[in-house]
Write a protein that holds these residues in place. Structure first.
Motif, PDB file in Angstrom:
ATOM      1  N   GLN A   1       0.829  -1.204   0.000  1.00 14.40           N
ATOM      2  CA  GLN A   1       0.000   0.000   0.000  1.00 14.40           C
ATOM      3  C   GLN A   1       0.863   1.253   0.000  1.00 14.40           C
ATOM      4  O   GLN A   1       0.598   2.214  -0.727  1.00 14.40           O
ATOM      5  CB  GLN A   1      -0.910   0.002   1.226  1.00 14.40           C
ATOM      6  N   ALA A   2       1.916   1.275   0.831  1.00  8.30           N
ATOM      7  CA  ALA A   2       2.769   2.449   0.944  1.00  8.30           C
ATOM      8  C   ALA A   2       3.453   2.771  -0.380  1.00  8.30           C
ATOM      9  O   ALA A   2       3.698   3.944  -0.699  1.00  8.30           O
ATOM     10  CB  ALA A   2       3.816   2.237   2.030  1.00  8.30           C
ATOM     11  N   GLU A   3       3.747   1.748  -1.172  1.00  8.83           N
ATOM     12  CA  GLU A   3       4.413   1.967  -2.453  1.00  8.83           C
ATOM     13  C   GLU A   3       3.564   2.851  -3.365  1.00  8.83           C
ATOM     14  O   GLU A   3       4.100   3.615  -4.168  1.00  8.83           O
ATOM     15  CB  GLU A   3       4.680   0.614  -3.124  1.00  8.83           C
ATOM     16  N   ARG A   4       2.244   2.776  -3.240  1.00 10.41           N
ATOM     17  CA  ARG A   4       1.356   3.582  -4.081  1.00 10.41           C
ATOM     18  C   ARG A   4       1.488   5.068  -3.775  1.00 10.41           C
ATOM     19  O   ARG A   4       1.159   5.910  -4.610  1.00 10.41           O
ATOM     20  CB  ARG A   4      -0.089   3.134  -3.883  1.00 10.41           C
ATOM     21  N   PHE A   5       1.951   5.394  -2.567  1.00  9.37           N
ATOM     22  CA  PHE A   5       2.088   6.792  -2.169  1.00  9.37           C
ATOM     23  C   PHE A   5       3.531   7.277  -2.245  1.00  9.37           C
ATOM     24  O   PHE A   5       3.816   8.408  -1.862  1.00  9.37           O
ATOM     25  CB  PHE A   5       1.553   6.982  -0.749  1.00  9.37           C
ATOM     26  N   HIS A   6       4.425   6.422  -2.737  1.00 10.69           N
ATOM     27  CA  HIS A   6       5.853   6.749  -2.729  1.00 10.69           C
ATOM     28  C   HIS A   6       6.146   8.013  -3.515  1.00 10.69           C
ATOM     29  O   HIS A   6       6.839   8.924  -3.032  1.00 10.69           O
ATOM     30  CB  HIS A   6       6.652   5.564  -3.286  1.00 10.69           C
ATOM     31  N   THR A   7       5.648   8.093  -4.731  1.00 11.32           N
ATOM     32  CA  THR A   7       5.911   9.262  -5.572  1.00 11.32           C
ATOM     33  C   THR A   7       5.355  10.528  -4.943  1.00 11.32           C
ATOM     34  O   THR A   7       6.004  11.581  -4.953  1.00 11.32           O
ATOM     35  CB  THR A   7       5.312   9.061  -6.973  1.00 11.32           C
ATOM     36  N   LEU A   8       4.159  10.431  -4.385  1.00 12.80           N
ATOM     37  CA  LEU A   8       3.550  11.591  -3.733  1.00 12.80           C
ATOM     38  C   LEU A   8       4.420  12.083  -2.578  1.00 12.80           C
ATOM     39  O   LEU A   8       4.647  13.288  -2.421  1.00 12.80           O
ATOM     40  CB  LEU A   8       2.158  11.224  -3.230  1.00 12.80           C
ATOM     41  N   ILE A   9       4.913  11.174  -1.754  1.00 13.34           N
ATOM     42  CA  ILE A   9       5.731  11.548  -0.598  1.00 13.34           C
ATOM     43  C   ILE A   9       7.056  12.154  -1.058  1.00 13.34           C
ATOM     44  O   ILE A   9       7.516  13.171  -0.529  1.00 13.34           O
ATOM     45  CB  ILE A   9       5.955  10.328   0.307  1.00 13.34           C
ATOM     46  N   ILE A  10       7.676  11.540  -2.061  1.00 10.34           N
ATOM     47  CA  ILE A  10       8.955  12.057  -2.562  1.00 10.34           C
ATOM     48  C   ILE A  10       8.772  13.436  -3.174  1.00 10.34           C
ATOM     49  O   ILE A  10       9.494  14.396  -2.836  1.00 10.34           O
ATOM     50  CB  ILE A  10       9.566  11.083  -3.596  1.00 10.34           C
ATOM     51  N   ASP A  11       7.792  13.573  -4.076  1.00 19.11           N
ATOM     52  CA  ASP A  11       7.605  14.836  -4.797  1.00 19.11           C
ATOM     53  C   ASP A  11       7.012  15.936  -3.910  1.00 19.11           C
ATOM     54  O   ASP A  11       7.343  17.113  -4.080  1.00 19.11           O
ATOM     55  CB  ASP A  11       6.688  14.623  -6.009  1.00 19.11           C
ATOM     56  N   GLY A  12       6.133  15.557  -2.988  1.00 20.32           N
ATOM     57  CA  GLY A  12       5.434  16.567  -2.208  1.00 20.32           C
ATOM     58  C   GLY A  12       6.080  16.932  -0.894  1.00 20.32           C
ATOM     59  O   GLY A  12       5.821  18.013  -0.353  1.00 20.32           O
ATOM     60  N   VAL A  13       6.942  16.050  -0.367  1.00 23.40           N
ATOM     61  CA  VAL A  13       7.515  16.278   0.962  1.00 23.40           C
ATOM     62  C   VAL A  13       9.035  16.240   0.941  1.00 23.40           C
ATOM     63  O   VAL A  13       9.707  17.202   1.340  1.00 23.40           O
ATOM     64  CB  VAL A  13       6.975  15.238   1.977  1.00 23.40           C
ATOM     65  N   VAL A  14       9.591  15.121   0.483  1.00 25.02           N
ATOM     66  CA  VAL A  14      11.039  14.915   0.611  1.00 25.02           C
ATOM     67  C   VAL A  14      11.821  15.883  -0.261  1.00 25.02           C
ATOM     68  O   VAL A  14      12.715  16.598   0.225  1.00 25.02           O
ATOM     69  CB  VAL A  14      11.409  13.458   0.270  1.00 25.02           C
ATOM     70  N   GLU A  15      11.512  15.930  -1.551  1.00 23.27           N
ATOM     71  CA  GLU A  15      12.298  16.767  -2.463  1.00 23.27           C
ATOM     72  C   GLU A  15      12.210  18.257  -2.122  1.00 23.27           C
ATOM     73  O   GLU A  15      13.234  18.953  -2.127  1.00 23.27           O
ATOM     74  CB  GLU A  15      11.874  16.517  -3.907  1.00 23.27           C
ATOM     75  N   PRO A  16      11.018  18.807  -1.815  1.00 25.99           N
ATOM     76  CA  PRO A  16      10.986  20.221  -1.434  1.00 25.99           C
ATOM     77  C   PRO A  16      11.811  20.516  -0.184  1.00 25.99           C
ATOM     78  O   PRO A  16      12.471  21.557  -0.102  1.00 25.99           O
ATOM     79  CB  PRO A  16       9.491  20.484  -1.187  1.00 25.99           C
ATOM     80  N   THR A  17      11.787  19.612   0.803  1.00 25.06           N
ATOM     81  CA  THR A  17      12.563  19.827   2.025  1.00 25.06           C
ATOM     82  C   THR A  17      14.055  19.773   1.743  1.00 25.06           C
ATOM     83  O   THR A  17      14.825  20.628   2.210  1.00 25.06           O
ATOM     84  CB  THR A  17      12.191  18.778   3.082  1.00 25.06           C
ATOM     85  N   VAL A  18      14.481  18.799   0.964  1.00 27.57           N
ATOM     86  CA  VAL A  18      15.900  18.669   0.626  1.00 27.57           C
ATOM     87  C   VAL A  18      16.366  19.878  -0.179  1.00 27.57           C
ATOM     88  O   VAL A  18      17.471  20.397   0.030  1.00 27.57           O
ATOM     89  CB  VAL A  18      16.156  17.354  -0.135  1.00 27.57           C
ATOM     90  N   LYS A  19      15.531  20.342  -1.087  1.00 29.27           N
ATOM     91  CA  LYS A  19      15.887  21.519  -1.889  1.00 29.27           C
ATOM     92  C   LYS A  19      16.152  22.728  -0.996  1.00 29.27           C
ATOM     93  O   LYS A  19      17.137  23.463  -1.185  1.00 29.27           O
ATOM     94  CB  LYS A  19      14.763  21.829  -2.874  1.00 29.27           C
ATOM     95  N   LEU A  20      15.291  22.949   0.003  1.00 32.13           N
ATOM     96  CA  LEU A  20      15.477  24.093   0.891  1.00 32.13           C
ATOM     97  C   LEU A  20      16.676  23.898   1.811  1.00 32.13           C
ATOM     98  O   LEU A  20      17.408  24.852   2.094  1.00 32.13           O
ATOM     99  CB  LEU A  20      14.208  24.322   1.705  1.00 32.13           C
TER     100      LEU A  20
END
Length: 207
Positions: free
Chosen positions: A124-143
């Motif tokens: 189930q979590a795999e279905r949300f992987h892209t959302l979590i990466i694009d919406g949370v992880v990448e913006p935080t890492v960028k900042l």
């Protein structure tokens, strides 16, 4: 004297008639509310429909599954971490970023997202992987990268600090201590993480 004809009829309670974007927004809001209160495992399409004061058919017409509904609700509701102000020092910049991340974690969408991360099985979590990466992880890492690079330019941060291990520290610490220790991440706790962990990690070596 018969007074029955003067007796007021009881008021009828009707749900609001909403269509289009207004109804969809109500359904998405109800989804986040359900995730934050009953969690992923307790969320049902029927419960969302009741929370949005609409029929179950109205939900299924738009979203064929619980996963599809939750994905859209999170995508629409997650706070945007778009910028961190330049406050003149790496410590002040990190504190501002951590406060924004803390506020996002403890927002309604943040609670909803954590219920997904904590309760979903791997499939189930795999279905949300892209959302979590694009919406949370990448913006935080960028900042974080922006803050660290500014610190390097000021001479506050060692030149090899702009790497993935360093960028992982703050998100990993905040998620781990929130989940395992029930940490609320008040300003004092953020101060301690920055002063005891991040600044020693980032500080340039002195001859």
């Amino acid at each position: 004297m018969d007074t029955s004809r003067w007796t007021a009829a009881p008021a009828r309670v009707t749900s609001p008639r909403r269509r289009g974007a207004v109804l969809e927004r109500a359904i998405l809001d109800a989804t986040l509310e359900q995730l934050g209160t009953v969690g992923w495992n307790g969320l049902t399409m029927e419960g969302v429909a009741a929370g949005a004061q609409t029929g179950k058919a109205a939900v299924y017409r738009r979203w064929p599954s619980k996963e599809a509904l939750v994905t859209d609700a999170l995508r629409a509701g997650l706070p945007r971490l778009d910028a961190v102000p330049d406050l003149g020092s790496v410590r002040a910049d990190l504190m501002a970023l951590c406060r924004d991340a803390r506020d996002a974690m403890f927002s309604r969408p943040g609670f909803a997202l954590r219920s997904i991360i904590h309760e979903c099985d791997p499939t189930q979590a795999e279905r949300f992987h892209t959302l979590i990466i694009d919406g949370v992880v990448e913006p935080t890492v960028k900042l974080l990268r922006e803050v660290v690079n500014r610190g390097i330019e000021r001479g506050e941060v060692r030149h090899d600090a702009a790497n993935g291990y360093v960028f992982d520290v703050i998100p990993a610490m905040m998620m781990y201590r929130s989940k395992m220790c029930g940490c609320e991440w008040d300003d004092h706790e953020l101060d301690e993480m920055i002063d005891r962990l991040m600044l020693p990690l980032l500080r340039p070596d002195r001859p």
